[in-house]
Design an enzyme around this catalytic site. Structure first.
Site, PDB file in Angstrom:
ATOM      1  NE  ARG A   8      39.603  44.513  47.384  1.00  0.00           N
ATOM      2  CZ  ARG A   8      39.282  43.372  47.977  1.00  0.00           C
ATOM      3  NH1 ARG A   8      38.083  42.866  47.813  1.00  0.00           N
ATOM      4  NH2 ARG A   8      40.158  42.715  48.710  1.00  0.00           N
ATOM      5  CD  GLU A  55      29.554  39.458  34.653  1.00  0.00           C
ATOM      6  OE1 GLU A  55      29.134  38.843  33.650  1.00  0.00           O
ATOM      7  OE2 GLU A  55      29.850  38.882  35.720  1.00  0.00           O
ATOM      8  CG  PHE A  80      34.065  39.280  34.960  1.00  0.00           C
ATOM      9  CD1 PHE A  80      34.627  38.361  34.079  1.00  0.00           C
ATOM     10  CD2 PHE A  80      34.221  39.068  36.318  1.00  0.00           C
ATOM     11  CE1 PHE A  80      35.326  37.256  34.548  1.00  0.00           C
ATOM     12  CE2 PHE A  80      34.915  37.961  36.799  1.00  0.00           C
ATOM     13  CZ  PHE A  80      35.472  37.050  35.917  1.00  0.00           C
ATOM     14  CG  ASP A 114      40.510  34.764  41.855  1.00  0.00           C
ATOM     15  OD1 ASP A 114      40.429  33.731  42.542  1.00  0.00           O
ATOM     16  OD2 ASP A 114      39.719  35.727  41.963  1.00  0.00           O
ATOM     17  NE  ARG A 164      41.829  39.486  46.495  1.00  0.00           N
ATOM     18  CZ  ARG A 164      42.808  38.730  47.003  1.00  0.00           C
ATOM     19  NH1 ARG A 164      44.023  38.780  46.499  1.00  0.00           N
ATOM     20  NH2 ARG A 164      42.567  37.908  47.999  1.00  0.00           N
TER      21      ARG A 164
HETATM   22  C1  LIG Z   1      31.714  36.204  34.175  1.00  0.00           C
HETATM   23  C2  LIG Z   1      31.989  36.087  35.622  1.00  0.00           C
HETATM   24  N1  LIG Z   1      31.393  36.951  36.473  1.00  0.00           N
HETATM   25  C3  LIG Z   1      31.646  36.877  37.796  1.00  0.00           C
HETATM   26  C4  LIG Z   1      32.485  35.926  38.291  1.00  0.00           C
HETATM   27  C5  LIG Z   1      32.804  35.871  39.784  1.00  0.00           C
HETATM   28  N2  LIG Z   1      32.173  34.699  40.413  1.00  0.00           N
HETATM   29  C6  LIG Z   1      32.891  33.586  40.681  1.00  0.00           C
HETATM   30  S1  LIG Z   1      31.952  32.366  41.347  1.00  0.00           S
HETATM   31  C7  LIG Z   1      30.571  33.334  41.312  1.00  0.00           C
HETATM   32  C8  LIG Z   1      29.261  32.782  41.823  1.00  0.00           C
HETATM   33  C9  LIG Z   1      28.908  31.515  41.145  1.00  0.00           C
HETATM   34  O1  LIG Z   1      27.758  30.924  41.667  1.00  0.00           O
HETATM   35  P1  LIG Z   1      27.347  29.489  41.161  1.00  0.00           P
HETATM   36  O2  LIG Z   1      27.393  29.461  39.685  1.00  0.00           O
HETATM   37  O3  LIG Z   1      26.049  29.152  41.783  1.00  0.00           O
HETATM   38  O4  LIG Z   1      28.525  28.577  41.678  1.00  0.00           O
HETATM   39  P2  LIG Z   1      28.599  27.577  42.938  1.00  0.00           P
HETATM   40  O5  LIG Z   1      27.476  27.899  43.865  1.00  0.00           O
HETATM   41  O6  LIG Z   1      28.449  26.223  42.377  1.00  0.00           O
HETATM   42  O7  LIG Z   1      29.949  27.797  43.533  1.00  0.00           O
HETATM   43  C10 LIG Z   1      30.864  34.600  40.771  1.00  0.00           C
HETATM   44  C11 LIG Z   1      29.892  35.686  40.618  1.00  0.00           C
HETATM   45  C12 LIG Z   1      33.098  35.053  37.365  1.00  0.00           C
HETATM   46  N3  LIG Z   1      33.968  34.100  37.751  1.00  0.00           N
HETATM   47  N4  LIG Z   1      32.813  35.138  36.048  1.00  0.00           N
END
Ligand SMILES: Cc1ncc(C[n+]2csc(CCOP(=O)(O)OP(=O)(O)O)c2C)c(N)n1
Ligand SMILES: [Mg+2]
Lengths: 310, 280
Positions: A8, A55, A80, A114, A164
């Site tokens: 990556r 996505e 995703f 994860d 990763r």
């Molecule tokens: C479908 C999907 N896309 C991307 C992710 C990667 N991801 C994990 S947490 C996150 C951000 C989440 O932000 P938020 O919903 O505001 O959570 P918080 O601030 O409460 O941690 C992302 C993009 C995922 N888990 N699932």
């Protein structure tokens, strides 16, 4: 060589490197620091579009941008991309044959901690079934760079699978990536190990182990899983008479299946598939996980011995 | 439990969050620390018929952590409640532990749904609430979502579904901390205004302070009293709450503290626990 780099990482660097010469647009879905598209973003912020955590929308937006003549890279985790956005990729990108490159990172169980929800071991299979889709799974950083350039030059959709985990180099800076061409990394006449992605290094190590036991294993790197290099597969089947495949992916529908399809129709020989055997992954550190799921040089060697009744 | 006891629980959960991500060397402290009061109130007051000896009790209220990356907070509260021994926390994300990086229904007692892929949990919560209606059961379903998570189109499909089927037994809680991974939600892909969107989708919108038990309690009571439509608590929160250097920092979304940072964080949490009369 002991140096390592995650594919990556090489992906992000390649986007930044080729972004000057080629008019590419890079999309991401709130994961730019992880997918490494932020390396491109820092250099060409005006050509980086964050699509947020959406996505499915991102893939179809990518299709729309590509339809106006641009080359688009759309990035997120493999789960995703190929998983969540499968149908957008199929119907909005591949069916119209648009010039979208899907940079899918964090593929396989080596994403580690994860856990199963994020461990994509079905993506090669999913992407391989889509007409028009080119599927590339690079084995190291140099191959990743070459794959990005080849994807830019190829007119049509491409799925690029990156990891990763930092993985050892198997090539060097002189490496020339040829789309659709398998690479012979080790000569041998008793059996052939065909591998992709991070399992290529394991295949090479298995080759060493087997050599110590008097078994000469040929090792082939199939970086382009579709279109697959039928010629090299038929050739190794004829010349060595037995094949073990190795991939960080389900044994259903991935490299092992693709190889089996080719040899069963052209030159049936004995075969074994090393991969994830119809299981979900789980949390853990990458290397112990790879070990537990049998994605090791040792397990490749075990399967090779079994095939040769040794 | 009175507010003081609830606060003590919330800070014990914060301690579990830090232990979990520090021992694992990975995980998501920011969004876990922002929901500790919400989860403590849910599990120690609001949710009914929870039975640690029979986690599958069909009459129980359900909980879905739609933002599954905040599993450390959920595991912390489940451990405090007694669903599994606290010693499991130190095995978070490890190959020989049960506590998966993201909640796993089949691995962890007390977890009602596997999540981790954002946007899907709220749909599963709709399914649970609909099923209660079909069976004429009166259990309720609670679902914590992230504000960044609402960028997923599926969230709005679920929102439409819940209103259409009048799922007044569904109560969503939006952790409104203003941050996602790549920065402020307003900068990355703004879902704002969220309250007006939910209202336009025919939801009952309630504003609460995510770190204030009276405010949360009042919000849950209003949600329970509302008939004919689903409710959402828009819970204004501080990502990283309770650890000074993590508060409101996007950088602490998904990285674990090193030993020094961990010690500093624990000392801040323990100071509050002591002040509340708890023992460490
Ligand atoms: C479908 C999907 N896309 C991307 C992710 C990667 N991801 C994990 S947490 C996150 C951000 C989440 O932000 P938020 O919903 O505001 O959570 P918080 O601030 O409460 O941690 C992302 C993009 C995922 N888990 N699932
Ligand atoms: Mg947030």
């Amino acid at each position: 060589m002991s140096e390592k780099k995650a594919t990556r990482e090489a992906y992000g660097e390649a986007l930044a490197e080729f972004g000057g010469q080629y008019d590419i647009i890079v999309l991401d879905a709130d994961l730019s620091k992880s997918t490494k598209t932020d390396t491109f973003k820092k250099k060409y912020p005006e050509r980086f579009i964050n699509c947020g955590i959406a996505e499915g929308n991102m893939m179809a937006v990518a299709a729309g941008i590509a339809s106006t003549g641009k080359i688009v890279f759309a990035s997120t985790f493999a789960m995703f991309a190929a998983g969540r956005a499968f149908e957008q990729i199929r119907n909005s990108i591949a069916y119209p044959g648009l010039n979208v490159k899907i940079g899918a990172t964090h593929a396989g169980i080596s994403i580690g901690e994860d856990g199963a929800s994020h461990q994509s071991v079905e993506d090669i299979s999913l992407m391989r079934t889509i007409p028009n889709m080119v599927v590339i799974s690079p084995a190291d950083a140099f191959e990743s760079r070459g794959a990005v350039l080849a994807a830019i030059k190829h007119n049509g959709p491409v799925y690029l699978r990156f990891g990763r985990l930092a993985v050892p180099y198997i090539n060097d800076s002189s490496y020339k990536f040829e789309l659709g061409k398998g690479v012979t990394l080790r000569e041998g006449s008793d059996i052939t190990i065909i591998a992709t992605g991070l399992m290529v290094k394991q295949a090479l190590d298995a080759g060493e182990v087997l050599a110590g036991e008097g078994i000469n294993a040929r090792v082939i790197n199939i970086h382009t899983i579709k279109p697959i290099d039928k010629e090299i597969i038929i050739k190794v089947a004829r010349e060595t008479g037995a094949i073990v495949t190795a991939e960080e992916h389900s044994i259903y529908g991935g490299l092992g299946s693709a190889v089996a399809e080719v040899i069963s129709e052209n030159c049936p020989v004995k075969m074994k598939r090393v991969g994830i055997n119809d299981k979900f992954g789980k949390s853990g550190k990458p290397l112990p996980l790879l070990e537990e799921y049998g994605l090791t040089a040792e397990n490749i060697a075990v399967n090779a011995r079994k095939l040769l009744n040794k | 439990m009175n507010n003081k006891e609830l606060m003590l629980t919330a800070y014990k959960v914060r301690r579990h969050v830090l232990d979990a991500v520090h021992s694992a060397g990975s995980g998501h402290p920011g969004g876990s620390l922002s929901i500790c009061e919400i989860l403590s109130l849910l599990y120690f007051e609001e949710m009914k018929n929870l039975d640690t000896q029979n986690p599958g009790n069909p009459e129980r209220d359900r909980f879905v952590l739609s933002k599954g990356h905040c599993s450390p907070a959920l595991y912390g509260v489940l451990a405090e409640k007694g669903f599994f021994p606290k010693s499991n926390i130190m095995k978070f994300r490890q190959i020989d532990g049960i506590l998966q990086g993201h909640p796993s229904l089949k691995d962890v007692p007390g977890v009602d749904m596997s999540t981790g892929s954002l946007g899907q949990g709220i749909s599963t919560a709709c399914g649970m609430a609909l099923s209660a209606k079909l069976d004429n059961k009166d259990y309720r379903v609670y679902c914590v979502m992230g504000d960044g998570e609402t960028e997923e189109g599926q969230v709005w499909e679920a929102t439409m579904f819940a209103a259409h089927y009048k799922l007044d037994n569904l109560c969503a809680i939006l952790d409104y901390n203003g941050l996602q991974i790549d920065g402020n939600i307003a900068d990355v892909m703004s879902p704002i205004p969220l309250d007006e969107k939910f209202r336009a989708f025919n939801w009952n919108v309630i504003y609460v302070d995510a770190h204030d038990f009276d405010s949360l309690r009042d919000g849950f009571a209003k949600a329970r009293a509302c008939k004919g439509k689903p409710s959402i608590l828009i819970a204004k929160s501080i990502k990283g709450k309770g650890v000074s250097f993590m508060e409101n920092q996007a950088g602490w979304h998904g990285s674990a503290p090193n030993d020094e940072q961990y010690a500093q964080a624990i000392s801040e949490i323990d100071a509050v626990i002591k002040e509340l009369g708890g023992n460490i």
